[in-house]
Design a protein around this motif. Structure first.
Motif, PDB file in Angstrom:
ATOM      1  N   LEU A   1      -0.891  -4.269  10.596  1.00 49.83           N
ATOM      2  CA  LEU A   1      -1.052  -3.833   9.210  1.00 49.83           C
ATOM      3  C   LEU A   1       0.070  -2.842   8.853  1.00 49.83           C
ATOM      4  O   LEU A   1       0.616  -2.149   9.736  1.00 49.83           O
ATOM      5  CB  LEU A   1      -2.407  -3.135   9.023  1.00 49.83           C
ATOM      6  CG  LEU A   1      -3.642  -4.035   8.942  1.00 49.83           C
ATOM      7  CD1 LEU A   1      -4.907  -3.181   9.048  1.00 49.83           C
ATOM      8  CD2 LEU A   1      -3.647  -4.827   7.654  1.00 49.83           C
ATOM      9  N   PRO A   2       0.443  -2.733   7.588  1.00 47.59           N
ATOM     10  CA  PRO A   2       1.450  -1.737   7.187  1.00 47.59           C
ATOM     11  C   PRO A   2       0.955  -0.315   7.477  1.00 47.59           C
ATOM     12  O   PRO A   2      -0.258  -0.087   7.541  1.00 47.59           O
ATOM     13  CB  PRO A   2       1.604  -1.974   5.685  1.00 47.59           C
ATOM     14  CG  PRO A   2       1.085  -3.351   5.439  1.00 47.59           C
ATOM     15  CD  PRO A   2       0.011  -3.555   6.458  1.00 47.59           C
ATOM     16  N   THR A   3       1.911   0.593   7.627  1.00 39.11           N
ATOM     17  CA  THR A   3       1.550   2.001   7.809  1.00 39.11           C
ATOM     18  C   THR A   3       1.366   2.645   6.440  1.00 39.11           C
ATOM     19  O   THR A   3       1.698   2.060   5.390  1.00 39.11           O
ATOM     20  CB  THR A   3       2.639   2.740   8.578  1.00 39.11           C
ATOM     21  OG1 THR A   3       3.835   2.728   7.766  1.00 39.11           O
ATOM     22  CG2 THR A   3       2.923   2.074   9.917  1.00 39.11           C
ATOM     23  N   VAL A   4       0.871   3.882   6.462  1.00 33.19           N
ATOM     24  CA  VAL A   4       0.738   4.633   5.199  1.00 33.19           C
ATOM     25  C   VAL A   4       2.112   4.791   4.553  1.00 33.19           C
ATOM     26  O   VAL A   4       2.266   4.650   3.335  1.00 33.19           O
ATOM     27  CB  VAL A   4       0.088   6.016   5.477  1.00 33.19           C
ATOM     28  CG1 VAL A   4       0.108   6.878   4.207  1.00 33.19           C
ATOM     29  CG2 VAL A   4      -1.331   5.840   5.998  1.00 33.19           C
TER      30      VAL A   4
ATOM     31  N   LYS B   1       5.530   2.054  -3.209  1.00 36.10           N
ATOM     32  CA  LYS B   1       4.882   2.681  -4.354  1.00 36.10           C
ATOM     33  C   LYS B   1       3.473   2.127  -4.571  1.00 36.10           C
ATOM     34  O   LYS B   1       3.034   1.860  -5.675  1.00 36.10           O
ATOM     35  CB  LYS B   1       5.726   2.527  -5.621  1.00 36.10           C
ATOM     36  CG  LYS B   1       7.135   3.109  -5.477  1.00 36.10           C
ATOM     37  CD  LYS B   1       7.889   3.066  -6.777  1.00 36.10           C
ATOM     38  CE  LYS B   1       9.334   3.550  -6.614  1.00 36.10           C
ATOM     39  NZ  LYS B   1       9.465   4.806  -5.874  1.00 36.10           N
ATOM     40  N   LEU B   2       2.772   1.979  -3.466  1.00 30.66           N
ATOM     41  CA  LEU B   2       1.383   1.494  -3.518  1.00 30.66           C
ATOM     42  C   LEU B   2       0.465   2.562  -2.953  1.00 30.66           C
ATOM     43  O   LEU B   2       0.903   3.485  -2.276  1.00 30.66           O
ATOM     44  CB  LEU B   2       1.244   0.212  -2.687  1.00 30.66           C
ATOM     45  CG  LEU B   2       2.084  -0.980  -3.141  1.00 30.66           C
ATOM     46  CD1 LEU B   2       1.990  -2.110  -2.094  1.00 30.66           C
ATOM     47  CD2 LEU B   2       1.601  -1.489  -4.502  1.00 30.66           C
TER      48      LEU B   2
ATOM     49  N   ALA C   1      -5.771  -2.383  -5.902  1.00 33.63           N
ATOM     50  CA  ALA C   1      -5.826  -3.848  -5.999  1.00 33.63           C
ATOM     51  C   ALA C   1      -4.415  -4.413  -5.883  1.00 33.63           C
ATOM     52  O   ALA C   1      -3.465  -3.848  -6.405  1.00 33.63           O
ATOM     53  CB  ALA C   1      -6.459  -4.274  -7.317  1.00 33.63           C
ATOM     54  N   TYR C   2      -4.357  -5.542  -5.200  1.00 35.33           N
ATOM     55  CA  TYR C   2      -3.039  -6.139  -4.986  1.00 35.33           C
ATOM     56  C   TYR C   2      -3.209  -7.653  -4.812  1.00 35.33           C
ATOM     57  O   TYR C   2      -4.107  -8.112  -4.124  1.00 35.33           O
ATOM     58  CB  TYR C   2      -2.389  -5.557  -3.720  1.00 35.33           C
ATOM     59  CG  TYR C   2      -0.954  -5.992  -3.522  1.00 35.33           C
ATOM     60  CD1 TYR C   2       0.095  -5.238  -4.048  1.00 35.33           C
ATOM     61  CD2 TYR C   2      -0.650  -7.155  -2.802  1.00 35.33           C
ATOM     62  CE1 TYR C   2       1.413  -5.633  -3.845  1.00 35.33           C
ATOM     63  CE2 TYR C   2       0.662  -7.557  -2.616  1.00 35.33           C
ATOM     64  CZ  TYR C   2       1.700  -6.793  -3.139  1.00 35.33           C
ATOM     65  OH  TYR C   2       3.000  -7.190  -2.965  1.00 35.33           O
TER      66      TYR C   2
ATOM     67  N   VAL D   1      -4.978  -2.825  -0.953  1.00 40.30           N
ATOM     68  CA  VAL D   1      -3.973  -2.327  -0.013  1.00 40.30           C
ATOM     69  C   VAL D   1      -4.690  -1.688   1.178  1.00 40.30           C
ATOM     70  O   VAL D   1      -5.595  -0.871   0.997  1.00 40.30           O
ATOM     71  CB  VAL D   1      -3.049  -1.313  -0.699  1.00 40.30           C
ATOM     72  CG1 VAL D   1      -2.093  -0.683   0.325  1.00 40.30           C
ATOM     73  CG2 VAL D   1      -2.273  -1.983  -1.833  1.00 40.30           C
ATOM     74  N   GLN D   2      -4.304  -2.104   2.371  1.00 33.70           N
ATOM     75  CA  GLN D   2      -4.930  -1.590   3.586  1.00 33.70           C
ATOM     76  C   GLN D   2      -3.842  -1.176   4.578  1.00 33.70           C
ATOM     77  O   GLN D   2      -2.738  -1.734   4.563  1.00 33.70           O
ATOM     78  CB  GLN D   2      -5.836  -2.668   4.216  1.00 33.70           C
ATOM     79  CG  GLN D   2      -6.927  -3.155   3.284  1.00 33.70           C
ATOM     80  CD  GLN D   2      -7.626  -4.409   3.787  1.00 33.70           C
ATOM     81  OE1 GLN D   2      -8.102  -4.432   4.912  1.00 33.70           O
ATOM     82  NE2 GLN D   2      -7.666  -5.440   2.944  1.00 33.70           N
ATOM     83  N   VAL D   3      -4.141  -0.200   5.428  1.00 41.46           N
ATOM     84  CA  VAL D   3      -3.163   0.261   6.414  1.00 41.46           C
ATOM     85  C   VAL D   3      -3.814   0.240   7.790  1.00 41.46           C
ATOM     86  O   VAL D   3      -5.033   0.155   7.925  1.00 41.46           O
ATOM     87  CB  VAL D   3      -2.665   1.686   6.089  1.00 41.46           C
ATOM     88  CG1 VAL D   3      -1.860   1.678   4.802  1.00 41.46           C
ATOM     89  CG2 VAL D   3      -3.841   2.668   6.009  1.00 41.46           C
TER      90      VAL D   3
END
Length: 442
Positions: free
Chosen positions: A410-413, A420-421, A426-427, A439-441
């Motif tokens: 998963l993406p990091t913070v 810019k999220l 919502a995405y 959006v989840q990290v």
């Protein structure tokens, strides 16, 4: 000599030679006198119906000898009396003499009344008392000719036993055996259609079918398989809509190693009963093994269209989802899984399947690494969480393991900040997925 035997001898019950057996003697009345004939009938019948056979016998004998054409009943009652006499006979010689007399009575009855019933009775008695299969067979055949669809299932089964005895002793050929069995089957079919003794005739047909298979079907040798194949193809042509028969033919076809014919039978079953999942799965599997996925898909689509049970329809859509995946069509696979959910919102396997497709889409929606490939996990996790909630223990565990394995990707913070999220925002993930998630990290 016991009293019973003395009485029988006195009346000439055993010494049947005093009976007149001339075929031309079928007079209707005693000395042409109707009234006298009816009196004799009344006398014997009053005793007969009370079981007083020795008292009934003199008047019955008078009627039998001098007015055999009066009533068929005379012979039916005579048979009943003589069977009782045979039962009570104390020695073999007496019994044999009485059995001979019984057969003469039935013969006389046939001569005077041409009764199918008497032919059947005489046939049965040839078996019971004379061990005479050939004459029993001839009488049963005459019985069937005269009685047609009124033939009793009991007599038909006895007739088959006679045929089987002769067949086992090489007295009749394969062709004759098959032909006679077909006649019995036809009478059974006609009675079943008329709802006459339906259960009895169905039982008879099942018995004959098992016998037929035992006699003529041998799949243990190549020659037997070839012979079986000829027979079941004939049966297939004659029974194109009988589900039980088709299923038997299909099972036998599997043992003949004729895959084309077994597929043909299975296609017929699927055509007739498209909502039957067993036929659907078996036929689809045949096509899959033959690498014909389009045909397999069409089988499932036909079944889904015919299916009214929404839970089973969900299973069919899952099968279609799997076939679409085999063709690398992730979009179609996902859509079929969603159709499964539409029919069964608690179908955990469908949620898992969509989650799995999304986790496997990193290289389809990006370069395989980096943000665009990572974000496919966001909708994937949405579905996998549903799989954990709705799936059985196995699916739930698999879904949780998949999330645990992929969480590291998963993406990091910082990754989401750079885009810019915000977490929880919502995405909509584009690509073939085109689903709105959050959006989840990691």
């Amino acid at each position: 000599m016991n009293n019973f035997l003395k009485l029988m001898t006195f009346f000439g019950i055993i010494a049947f030679s005093s009976f007149k057996s001339n075929a031309a003697n079928c007079n209707q009345f005693i000395n042409g006198n109707e009234q006298e004939t009816k009196v004799q009938y009344s006398i014997y019948y009053e005793y007969f119906k009370k079981g007083l056979y020795t008292d009934a016998y003199p008047a019955w004998k008078n009627l039998y000898n001098n007015a055999p054409g009066f009533r068929l009943q005379t012979f039916l009652d005579g048979e009943a009396m003589y069977k009782q006499f045979i039962k009570e006979a104390k020695d073999d010689a007496t019994k044999a003499a009485l059995e001979d007399t019984l057969m003469q009575i039935l013969t006389k009855g046939i001569e005077c009344h041409n009764s199918g019933y008497l032919y059947g009775q005489r046939a049965y008695n040839y078996v019971a008392y004379k061990n005479d299969a050939e004459n029993a067979k001839k009488d049963f055949q005459k019985y069937m000719e005269l009685e047609k669809d009124n033939a009793y299932h009991f007599y038909l089964k006895t007739y088959y036993s006679v045929l089987r005895f002769q067949y086992d002793n090489k007295a009749i050929s394969d062709d004759e055996m098959k032909a006679e069995m077909a006649k019995i089957n036809q009478i059974a079919d006609n009675n079943i259609k008329k709802n006459k003794y339906t259960e009895e005739f169905k039982a008879l047909k099942e018995y004959l079918e098992n016998q037929y298979n035992e006699l003529f079907l041998d799949v243990t040798t190549p020659e037997g398989q070839a012979k079986t194949l000829v027979i079941i193809k004939e049966q297939f042509a004659k029974n194109p809509t009988d589900e039980n028969k088709l299923l038997d033919i299909y099972n036998l076809s599997l043992k003949t190693n004729d895959s084309l014919f077994s597929a043909q039978v299975l296609e017929k079953l699927h055509q007739l009963f498209p909502a039957n999942l067993t036929y659907t799965d078996r036929l689809a599997l045949k096509y899959i093994k033959a690498d014909n996925l389009n045909a397999a898909k069409q089988v499932y689509v036909t079944s889904a269209n015919a299916m009214t049970d929404t839970l089973k329809k969900a299973e069919i859509y899952l099968a279609l989802a799997n076939l679409a995946y085999e063709e690398d069509d992730f979009g179609a696979s996902r859509d079929y899984a969603k159709m499964a959910i539409a029919n069964n919102p608690a179908e955990g396997k469908a949620y898992f399947w969509i989650g799995y497709l999304y986790t496997a889409s990193g290289s389809k929606c990006g370069p395989g690494v980096g943000f665009q490939s990572q974000i496919v996990l966001w909708p994937a996790f949405d579905y996998l969480k549903q799989a954990v909630a709705y799936g059985d223990a196995t699916i739930s565990a698999e879904a949780q393991k998949l999330m645990d394995d992929y969480r590291q990707y998963l993406p990091t913070v910082q990754d989401v900040k750079d885009k810019k999220l915000k977490v929880g925002q919502a995405y909509t993930v584009k690509c073939w997925i085109n689903e709105t998630t959050t959006v989840q990290v990691k």
